[in-house]
Scaffold this motif. Structure first.
Motif, mmCIF file in Angstrom:
data_model
loop_
_atom_site.group_PDB
_atom_site.id
_atom_site.type_symbol
_atom_site.label_atom_id
_atom_site.label_comp_id
_atom_site.label_asym_id
_atom_site.label_seq_id
_atom_site.Cartn_x
_atom_site.Cartn_y
_atom_site.Cartn_z
ATOM 1 N N GLU A 9 4.798 12.586 61.629
ATOM 2 C CA GLU A 9 5.205 11.986 60.353
ATOM 3 C C GLU A 9 5.440 13.114 59.352
ATOM 4 N N ASN A 10 6.555 13.039 58.645
ATOM 5 C CA ASN A 10 6.826 13.988 57.570
ATOM 6 C C ASN A 10 6.152 13.426 56.323
ATOM 7 N N ASN A 52 7.833 21.499 53.996
ATOM 8 C CA ASN A 52 7.306 20.144 54.208
ATOM 9 C C ASN A 52 5.941 20.190 54.880
ATOM 10 N N LEU A 53 5.145 19.153 54.634
ATOM 11 C CA LEU A 53 3.855 18.965 55.297
ATOM 12 C C LEU A 53 4.030 17.863 56.333
ATOM 13 N N LEU A 54 3.636 18.144 57.582
ATOM 14 C CA LEU A 54 3.785 17.201 58.684
ATOM 15 C C LEU A 54 2.420 16.783 59.204
ATOM 16 N N GLU A 55 2.354 15.570 59.753
ATOM 17 C CA GLU A 55 1.138 15.124 60.430
ATOM 18 C C GLU A 55 1.491 14.747 61.853
ATOM 19 N N TYR A 56 0.809 15.390 62.796
ATOM 20 C CA TYR A 56 0.995 15.094 64.213
ATOM 21 C C TYR A 56 -0.073 14.082 64.627
ATOM 22 N N SER A 57 0.308 13.139 65.498
ATOM 23 C CA SER A 57 -0.627 12.105 65.933
ATOM 24 C C SER A 57 -0.545 11.922 67.442
ATOM 25 N N ALA A 58 -1.697 12.066 68.094
ATOM 26 C CA ALA A 58 -1.811 11.870 69.543
ATOM 27 C C ALA A 58 -2.546 10.558 69.790
ATOM 28 N N GLU A 59 -1.880 9.619 70.452
ATOM 29 C CA GLU A 59 -2.501 8.327 70.765
ATOM 30 C C GLU A 59 -3.267 8.437 72.075
ATOM 31 N N LEU A 60 -4.531 8.051 72.049
ATOM 32 C CA LEU A 60 -5.379 8.045 73.234
ATOM 33 C C LEU A 60 -5.738 6.597 73.534
ATOM 34 N N HIS A 61 -5.049 6.011 74.518
ATOM 35 C CA HIS A 61 -5.295 4.609 74.868
ATOM 36 C C HIS A 61 -5.864 4.532 76.273
ATOM 37 N N PHE A 70 -3.598 15.727 63.064
ATOM 38 C CA PHE A 70 -3.780 17.003 62.385
ATOM 39 C C PHE A 70 -2.499 17.329 61.634
ATOM 40 N N GLN A 71 -2.613 18.225 60.644
ATOM 41 C CA GLN A 71 -1.465 18.553 59.807
ATOM 42 C C GLN A 71 -0.919 19.950 60.102
ATOM 43 N N VAL A 72 0.374 20.075 59.850
ATOM 44 C CA VAL A 72 1.112 21.312 60.093
ATOM 45 C C VAL A 72 2.014 21.554 58.894
ATOM 46 N N LYS A 73 2.115 22.786 58.462
ATOM 47 C CA LYS A 73 2.960 23.167 57.329
ATOM 48 C C LYS A 73 4.202 23.875 57.851
ATOM 49 N N VAL A 74 5.381 23.467 57.327
ATOM 50 C CA VAL A 74 6.639 24.127 57.653
ATOM 51 C C VAL A 74 6.765 25.326 56.714
ATOM 52 N N SER A 75 7.227 26.439 57.255
ATOM 53 C CA SER A 75 7.334 27.667 56.460
ATOM 54 C C SER A 75 8.274 27.490 55.270
ATOM 55 N N CYS A 76 7.973 28.227 54.219
ATOM 56 C CA CYS A 76 8.816 28.249 53.019
ATOM 57 C C CYS A 76 9.614 29.549 53.022
ATOM 58 N N ALA A 116 7.533 9.370 64.020
ATOM 59 C CA ALA A 116 8.719 9.340 64.868
ATOM 60 C C ALA A 116 8.659 10.497 65.860
ATOM 61 N N ASN A 117 9.482 10.407 66.873
ATOM 62 C CA ASN A 117 9.661 11.495 67.834
ATOM 63 C C ASN A 117 11.042 11.336 68.452
ATOM 64 N N PRO A 118 11.993 12.171 68.056
ATOM 65 C CA PRO A 118 11.871 13.370 67.244
ATOM 66 C C PRO A 118 11.763 13.049 65.753
ATOM 67 N N ALA A 119 11.296 14.041 65.006
ATOM 68 C CA ALA A 119 11.173 13.938 63.554
ATOM 69 C C ALA A 119 12.051 15.004 62.911
ATOM 70 N N SER A 120 12.279 14.874 61.607
ATOM 71 C CA SER A 120 13.071 15.849 60.855
ATOM 72 C C SER A 120 12.232 16.423 59.732
ATOM 73 N N ALA A 121 12.510 17.684 59.391
ATOM 74 C CA ALA A 121 11.763 18.327 58.307
ATOM 75 C C ALA A 121 12.622 19.386 57.635
ATOM 76 N N GLN A 122 12.194 19.731 56.433
ATOM 77 C CA GLN A 122 12.835 20.781 55.656
ATOM 78 C C GLN A 122 11.789 21.853 55.364
ATOM 79 N N SER A 123 12.251 22.966 54.840
ATOM 80 C CA SER A 123 11.333 24.045 54.464
ATOM 81 C C SER A 123 10.231 23.517 53.558
#
Length: 190
Positions: free
Chosen positions: A45-46, A63-72, A170-176, A54-61
């Motif tokens: 998620e952006n 941006n803060l992203l959140e990755y989510s792993a579903e464990l079912h 968990f969160q990931v930062k896109v480089s500026c 979403a997968n794939p997702a879109s982002a810009q310089s």
């Protein structure tokens, strides 16, 4: 025929004309182990653009992203010592593909993998944001904060009960891009 489960041992019996005959004692099979389902279980998620997962997702310089792993775990058997790790490339490119891997010796299969892709509007890199890894329940409520390390070899999230869905986010930062000043801007800044 009726199958009775007893701590990793199956006893099959057959009733023929009112009498019971013992057919065989068989070891537990992989079908009775818990499992972590595969498929579209890794999404992004952006948070900056509020796009939803979403997968794939879109982002810009920047941006803060959140990755989510579903464990079912669709089976009734609990899975112990579930390991979750993500390979997160830190190279600069116009696209980034992260690979999720889950592992437990109690699961069948013992490991599951999935990828999540984020496409950038300009060549960028990403970096894990320390202190953001969490275990969530199926409603999105936080079960617990998890230690950093998901992108450095993985973490142990504990046990995954049967018939349960949990998420590791968990969160990931896109480089500026670097900020450059012209001679006029430098003079006015100072």
């Amino acid at each position: 025929m009726r199958i009775i489960s007893r701590t990793k041992l199956f006893i099959a019996s057959l009733t023929i004309f009112g009498s019971v005959a013992l057919m065989a004692a068989l070891p537990a099979t992989a079908a009775n182990l818990g499992q972590i389902e595969s498929g579209n279980i890794f999404q992004i998620e952006n948070l900056s653009l509020k796009t939803g997962f979403a997968n794939p997702a879109s982002a810009q310089s920047c941006n803060l992203l959140e990755y989510s792993a579903e464990l079912h775990n669709p089976n009734y058997t609990e899975i112990n010592n579930v390991q979750v790790g993500v390979s997160l490339p830190t190279t600069t490119a116009t696209s980034n593909t992260a690979t999720l891997t889950t592992y437990s010796s109690d699961a069948s299969p013992t490991s599951t993998s999935a990828t999540a892709v984020v496409d950038f509007n300009t060549a960028s890199s990403v970096s894990y944001v320390a202190g953001t890894t969490q275990l969530l329940n199926s409603s999105g409520a936080v079960i617990s904060a998890l230690p950093d390390g998901i992108t450095q070899g993985g973490i142990n999230i504990g046990n995954l009960p049967g018939s349960t869905t949990e998420f590791v986010n968990f969160q990931v930062k896109v480089s500026c891009p670097p900020v450059t000043y012209t001679a006029t801007e430098t003079a006015s800044v100072t």
